[in-house]
Design a protein around this motif. Structure first.
Motif, PDB file in Angstrom:
ATOM      1  N   ALA A   1       0.833  -1.208   0.000  1.00  0.00           N
ATOM      2  CA  ALA A   1       0.000   0.000   0.000  1.00  0.00           C
ATOM      3  C   ALA A   1       0.865   1.254   0.000  1.00  0.00           C
ATOM      4  O   ALA A   1       0.577   2.233  -0.713  1.00  0.00           O
ATOM      5  CB  ALA A   1      -0.931   0.000   1.209  1.00  0.00           C
ATOM      6  N   ARG A   2       1.968   1.219   0.795  1.00  0.00           N
ATOM      7  CA  ARG A   2       2.853   2.378   0.840  1.00  0.00           C
ATOM      8  C   ARG A   2       3.582   2.551  -0.509  1.00  0.00           C
ATOM      9  O   ARG A   2       3.819   3.670  -0.953  1.00  0.00           O
ATOM     10  CB  ARG A   2       3.887   2.222   1.958  1.00  0.00           C
ATOM     11  N   LEU A   3       3.905   1.439  -1.138  1.00  0.00           N
ATOM     12  CA  LEU A   3       4.534   1.499  -2.452  1.00  0.00           C
ATOM     13  C   LEU A   3       3.584   2.131  -3.466  1.00  0.00           C
ATOM     14  O   LEU A   3       3.976   3.004  -4.257  1.00  0.00           O
ATOM     15  CB  LEU A   3       4.930   0.095  -2.899  1.00  0.00           C
ATOM     16  N   THR A   4       2.320   1.735  -3.433  1.00  0.00           N
ATOM     17  CA  THR A   4       1.324   2.307  -4.334  1.00  0.00           C
ATOM     18  C   THR A   4       1.136   3.789  -4.070  1.00  0.00           C
ATOM     19  O   THR A   4       0.939   4.586  -5.005  1.00  0.00           O
ATOM     20  CB  THR A   4      -0.019   1.569  -4.181  1.00  0.00           C
ATOM     21  N   ALA A   5       1.211   4.186  -2.789  1.00  0.00           N
ATOM     22  CA  ALA A   5       0.991   5.583  -2.426  1.00  0.00           C
ATOM     23  C   ALA A   5       2.179   6.477  -2.770  1.00  0.00           C
ATOM     24  O   ALA A   5       2.094   7.699  -2.615  1.00  0.00           O
ATOM     25  CB  ALA A   5       0.684   5.689  -0.935  1.00  0.00           C
ATOM     26  N   GLY A   6       3.306   5.878  -3.183  1.00  0.00           N
ATOM     27  CA  GLY A   6       4.462   6.691  -3.572  1.00  0.00           C
ATOM     28  C   GLY A   6       5.327   7.092  -2.404  1.00  0.00           C
ATOM     29  O   GLY A   6       5.906   8.187  -2.418  1.00  0.00           O
ATOM     30  N   ALA A   7       5.460   6.207  -1.424  1.00  0.00           N
ATOM     31  CA  ALA A   7       6.302   6.512  -0.270  1.00  0.00           C
ATOM     32  C   ALA A   7       7.755   6.666  -0.695  1.00  0.00           C
ATOM     33  O   ALA A   7       8.176   6.185  -1.763  1.00  0.00           O
ATOM     34  CB  ALA A   7       6.165   5.410   0.772  1.00  0.00           C
ATOM     35  N   GLU A   8       8.526   7.325   0.142  1.00  0.00           N
ATOM     36  CA  GLU A   8       9.940   7.543  -0.147  1.00  0.00           C
ATOM     37  C   GLU A   8      10.691   6.212  -0.172  1.00  0.00           C
ATOM     38  O   GLU A   8      10.364   5.290   0.588  1.00  0.00           O
ATOM     39  CB  GLU A   8      10.568   8.468   0.900  1.00  0.00           C
ATOM     40  N   PRO A   9      11.725   6.107  -1.035  1.00  0.00           N
ATOM     41  CA  PRO A   9      12.474   4.843  -1.131  1.00  0.00           C
ATOM     42  C   PRO A   9      13.070   4.387   0.199  1.00  0.00           C
ATOM     43  O   PRO A   9      13.107   3.188   0.480  1.00  0.00           O
ATOM     44  CB  PRO A   9      13.571   5.171  -2.147  1.00  0.00           C
TER      45      PRO A   9
ATOM     46  N   ASP B   1      12.513   0.737   1.791  1.00  0.00           N
ATOM     47  CA  ASP B   1      13.639  -0.162   2.065  1.00  0.00           C
ATOM     48  C   ASP B   1      13.611  -0.639   3.509  1.00  0.00           C
ATOM     49  O   ASP B   1      13.856  -1.820   3.805  1.00  0.00           O
ATOM     50  CB  ASP B   1      14.964   0.550   1.783  1.00  0.00           C
ATOM     51  N   THR B   2      13.321   0.286   4.435  1.00  0.00           N
ATOM     52  CA  THR B   2      13.273  -0.063   5.852  1.00  0.00           C
ATOM     53  C   THR B   2      12.171  -1.084   6.123  1.00  0.00           C
ATOM     54  O   THR B   2      12.390  -2.091   6.830  1.00  0.00           O
ATOM     55  CB  THR B   2      13.020   1.198   6.700  1.00  0.00           C
ATOM     56  N   ARG B   3      11.004  -0.873   5.555  1.00  0.00           N
ATOM     57  CA  ARG B   3       9.885  -1.800   5.761  1.00  0.00           C
ATOM     58  C   ARG B   3      10.211  -3.185   5.168  1.00  0.00           C
ATOM     59  O   ARG B   3       9.944  -4.222   5.790  1.00  0.00           O
ATOM     60  CB  ARG B   3       8.616  -1.251   5.103  1.00  0.00           C
ATOM     61  N   GLU B   4      10.790  -3.190   3.954  1.00  0.00           N
ATOM     62  CA  GLU B   4      11.061  -4.464   3.292  1.00  0.00           C
ATOM     63  C   GLU B   4      12.138  -5.246   4.038  1.00  0.00           C
ATOM     64  O   GLU B   4      12.040  -6.472   4.218  1.00  0.00           O
ATOM     65  CB  GLU B   4      11.490  -4.197   1.851  1.00  0.00           C
ATOM     66  N   THR B   5      13.192  -4.547   4.497  1.00  0.00           N
ATOM     67  CA  THR B   5      14.261  -5.222   5.257  1.00  0.00           C
ATOM     68  C   THR B   5      13.719  -5.816   6.545  1.00  0.00           C
ATOM     69  O   THR B   5      14.049  -6.961   6.912  1.00  0.00           O
ATOM     70  CB  THR B   5      15.393  -4.229   5.560  1.00  0.00           C
TER      71      THR B   5
END
Length: 804
Positions: free
Chosen positions: A302-310, A314-318
């Motif tokens: 959802a954050r990726l779709t919303a255009g969150a900062e890289p 990265d922090t969420r995915e890690t």
């Protein structure tokens, strides 16, 4: 050097040159198209309000100004891929204040506009520099070489203004032609299509990148199948976008291409998003519904779709992958996550591109630039109009329009290429019969000209006229045909023709028609060849626009031919069914729509007085130049005059110019000259009709007062003369300018008996039915067609002026 501030953000210094002459010229320009580059030229009070002197200048562009080229600055733009480029912002408002103190120049400049997103945009700069030593120069020498198309436009504008002020007509016309060419270049080059081309290139790069990414993370089984569908969707979209025209030729095509791109991007976004849920379903066994890691993964997407900062992503995915460290099926969950992230990111990028394309609005910006260029091109014709107002006398104004023919051809073509048919029609009108319009409005000897035509003025005029009008314009091998409906709307047919072939057809037809000169037993005409010629010309000139005209044959169609087409009998042309156009339409001919206002004013005055009275001068005697007598006309004219309630007929020695004046002063409904005439194309104003008092030359006719609705010139080739940019100069033009609303003229030599037969039927229908002049002429000529009479015997007679 100045330090511009663009939308509140300081930019590196740029070099700007500032000059003014203390009268009406102001120039502020920079040799750069980098952000902060600026061009502003003022050469007249229409460009801006200028107050200037040796100690300073104040320049204001406000809502009441209408500059040919607006001031502009170069502003930075960034594509969704992060590619920087620059676009010009045309200012809607601008102010410059400058003061000179010794060698010091101080001041400021501010321009405002609207950016691609519809937001206010501004340019501000403070000027603090040393002024250059004053040097007296010609204005054209003041201008440095322009670095960009916009700069060249304003540079040329200044040069053209200088040529006009110095009275250098050849240089003025050359400069105007160069300006038109430059405006056309502006409408087809980088400024028009560059943003569109770069956007498409960026989208293609994204599609390629995303397709490779999906291929890299694809695995066998259900997940690989879904990613394969995504890659196929990306490939199909890339193929569709690759087929789009990068340089659309007109606004309509541009709209179509952009709409196709946006539709494809929206559909691709939906297809990619539709693949995400089934991808996530492939690891329900690993992360069942309600599992915290499943919830965290959905939040990441959802954050990726919303255009969150890289950094946040990265922090969420890690963190998510770290939480899976001890999970026995960690690799499966990460593969699903990677696939979902790839699809979500691709869908988000496509949605972003769709939104960017909507904001960029390349087709809308192109349309606005096309419209601005059309406006600028239209204003170039004002220089010729203004020059004409300086001239006195009809012949000098005709000569000017002849010299301006190449320029007007460029103007018409440019407007047509910009998708502006009404503006193209206005340009065509500005090229023809302007001296005639001056003559018709009684201004031929004044240092003024007939009112300048504008799009609004011409549209209103056509609507007031309320009848269909067909106007032709030939330039090179291009034929533009404008069809105006009774409500003033205009459609155009843009045709390619073989100009040399068209000329050959016209000349050959004229040659056959002219062999009827002399007695009834003149050598036979090749009727089959005449039929072939009339059909060939009908196919070129009429078939392409036949469907745009009313089906009712009694609705008069006004024809405005151009160049050598003025010599053609349009009503005799043959359509695809082998019928003469006289069977389809009542017609009349004008040299330009611009002469409608004085004709309509005359018609309104004549409407109040409709006497059934004819004044005719028949078979004058003696004839000048040893012309032979016309005994058939003299003896038989009673079949015409007997149709009127009152007839004032002057025969033989009575048929003088004094009789003509006296008879016309009694305001008959018809004035008829049944005599000999001669057209002299080499000296058209010396063309004459033969009277007992001598030759009545064309140059003497406008001085006569002929308050008569209809003049009938029943003599040889009274509609012939010299073909010019002002129409055919000769007797018909001279007589129409003298007072009537219509002149029944002949395009080639005619014979007595055939003329009497036609005139009797024409007046019989005019007086005995509600028909107007055009309708009566159509019915009379059609009756001869149905009787098997050759067009050589009836088609010479053409109505010149209003249809009734």
């Amino acid at each position: 050097m100045v330090h511009p501030v663009l939308d509140g953000k300081p930019w590196p210094a740029v070099e700007i040159s500032v000059e003014w002459d203390g009268i009406s010229f102001f120039l502020m320009t920079s040799p750069s198209t980098e952000p902060g580059g600026l061009t502003w030229v003022v050469v007249s009070d229409e460009d801006a309000d200028l107050a200037a002197g040796p100690t300073g200048a104040t320049v204001v562009l406000g809502p009441l100004n209408a500059p040919v080229a607006r001031p502009h600055w170069w502003a930075p733009v960034e594509s969704p891929m992060g590619t920087p480029f620059t676009l010009p912002h045309e200012a809607g408002g601008a102010t410059a204040e400058l003061a000179v103190n010794g060698s010091r120049l101080r001041g400021s400049v501010r321009l405002t506009a609207t950016d691609l997103h519809g937001r206010p945009s501004s340019y501000e700069a403070v000027i603090d520099a040393h002024a250059a030593d004053a040097v007296v120069l010609e204005r054209s020498e003041l201008l440095p070489p322009a670095p960009d198309l916009f700069g060249r436009v304003v540079e040329l504008q200044a040069r053209v203004h200088g040529h006009f002020q110095r009275g250098d007509l050849p240089a003025l016309l050359a400069g105007l032609r160069e300006s038109v060419a430059l405006r056309r270049e502006l409408s087809t080059g980088e400024l028009m299509t560059g943003p569109w081309e770069r956007t498409l290139a960026g989208i293609q790069d994204m599609l390629t990148l995303d397709r490779h990414l999906l291929d890299l993370i694809a695995t066998s089984g259900r997940l690989g199948e879904l990613l394969g569908q995504g890659a196929a969707a990306l490939t199909a979209a890339a193929a569709t976008l690759a087929r789009l025209d990068r340089t659309p030729p007109d606004p309509e095509r541009f709209d179509q291409e952009v709409t196709t791109a946006r539709t494809e991007l929206a559909a691709l976004t939906a297809r990619l998003r539709a693949l995400i849920p089934p991808v996530l379903q492939t690891d329900l066994r690993v992360l069942p519904d309600g599992h915290p890691l499943r919830t965290d993964r959905e939040e990441l997407l959802a954050r990726l779709t919303a255009g969150a900062e890289p950094d946040e992503l990265d922090t969420r995915e890690t963190a998510w992958e770290h939480a899976l460290a001890d999970h026995p099926e960690r690799s499966q969950a990460i593969a699903v996550k990677n696939a979902a992230v790839a699809l979500t990111a691709a869908a988000a990028r496509m949605a972003h591109q769709h939104a960017f394309l909507e904001r960029l609005d390349p087709a809308g910006n192109a349309r606005r630039l096309w419209a601005r260029n059309a406006e600028g091109i239209a204003l170039l014709a004002v220089f010729v109009e203004s020059w004409r107002s300086r001239l006195t006398g009809d012949s000098s104004r005709i000569d000017l329009m002849e010299q301006a023919l190449p320029l007007h051809g460029q103007l018409v073509e440019a407007m047509a290429d910009l998708g502006a048919p009404v503006d193209a029609l206005v340009a065509a009108e500005m090229s023809r019969a302007r001296a005639f319009a001056d003559l018709m409005t009684g201004r031929s000897t004044a240092r003024t000209a007939a009112p300048r035509l504008t799009t609004a003025r011409l549209t209103a005029l056509l609507g007031e006229y309320g009848r269909p009008l067909v106007e032709y314009f030939l330039t090179g091998d291009r034929l533009l045909v404008f069809v105006a409906a009774p409500d003033g709307t205009v459609e155009a047919a843009d045709l390619r023709v073989d100009r040399a072939h068209l000329q050959a057809l016209t000349d050959e037809l004229q040659g056959w028609f002219r062999v009827t000169s002399g007695d009834e037993d003149a050598r036979m005409v090749d009727e089959a060849r005449v039929t072939e010629l009339l059909r060939a010309l009908g196919a070129i000139l009429w078939d392409p626009i036949a469907g745009l005209l009313p089906a009712d044959p009694d609705i008069p169609v006004t024809l405005v031919p151009h160049d050598d087409l003025l010599r053609l009998p349009f009503h005799a042309l043959l359509d695809g069914d082998g019928r003469h156009l006289v069977a389809r339409h009542a017609t009349t001919v004008l040299p330009a729509a611009a002469i409608l206002p004085p004709l309509l004013a005359r018609a309104a005055a004549y409407e109040r007085e409709r006497p059934s009275r004819i004044c005719a001068l028949v078979d004058p005697e003696p004839m000048p130049d040893d012309f032979t007598p016309l005994p058939t006309l003299r003896a038989g004219f009673g079949v015409v005059s007997g149709l009127f309630a009152e007839a004032e007929i002057y025969r033989g020695a009575e048929a003088t110019v004094d009789a003509l004046r006296a008879g016309a002063a009694r305001r008959p409904s018809v004035l008829c000259l049944a005599t000999h005439a001669q057209a002299l194309p080499g000296d058209p104003m010396a063309s004459f009709v033969a009277l007992a008092s001598g030759k009545l030359r064309a140059d003497a006719v406008p001085e006569l007062e002929l308050p008569v609705p209809l003049v009938v010139l029943a003599a040889c080739e009274t509609g012939a003369g010299r073909v010019t940019a002002d129409g055919i100069v000769g007797l018909s033009r001279a007589f129409l300018s003298a007072g009537p609303v219509g002149v029944l003229m002949t395009l080639w030599p005619v014979v007595e008996r055939a003329s009497l037969r036609l005139l009797r039927r024409f007046h019989e229908l005019r007086l005995g039915t509600p028909r107007g002049n055009a309708q009566a002429l159509r019915a009379a000529q059609l009756s001869l067609v149905e009787s098997g009479v050759s067009p050589t015997r009836w088609a010479a007679f053409t109505l010149f002026g209003l249809p009734d």
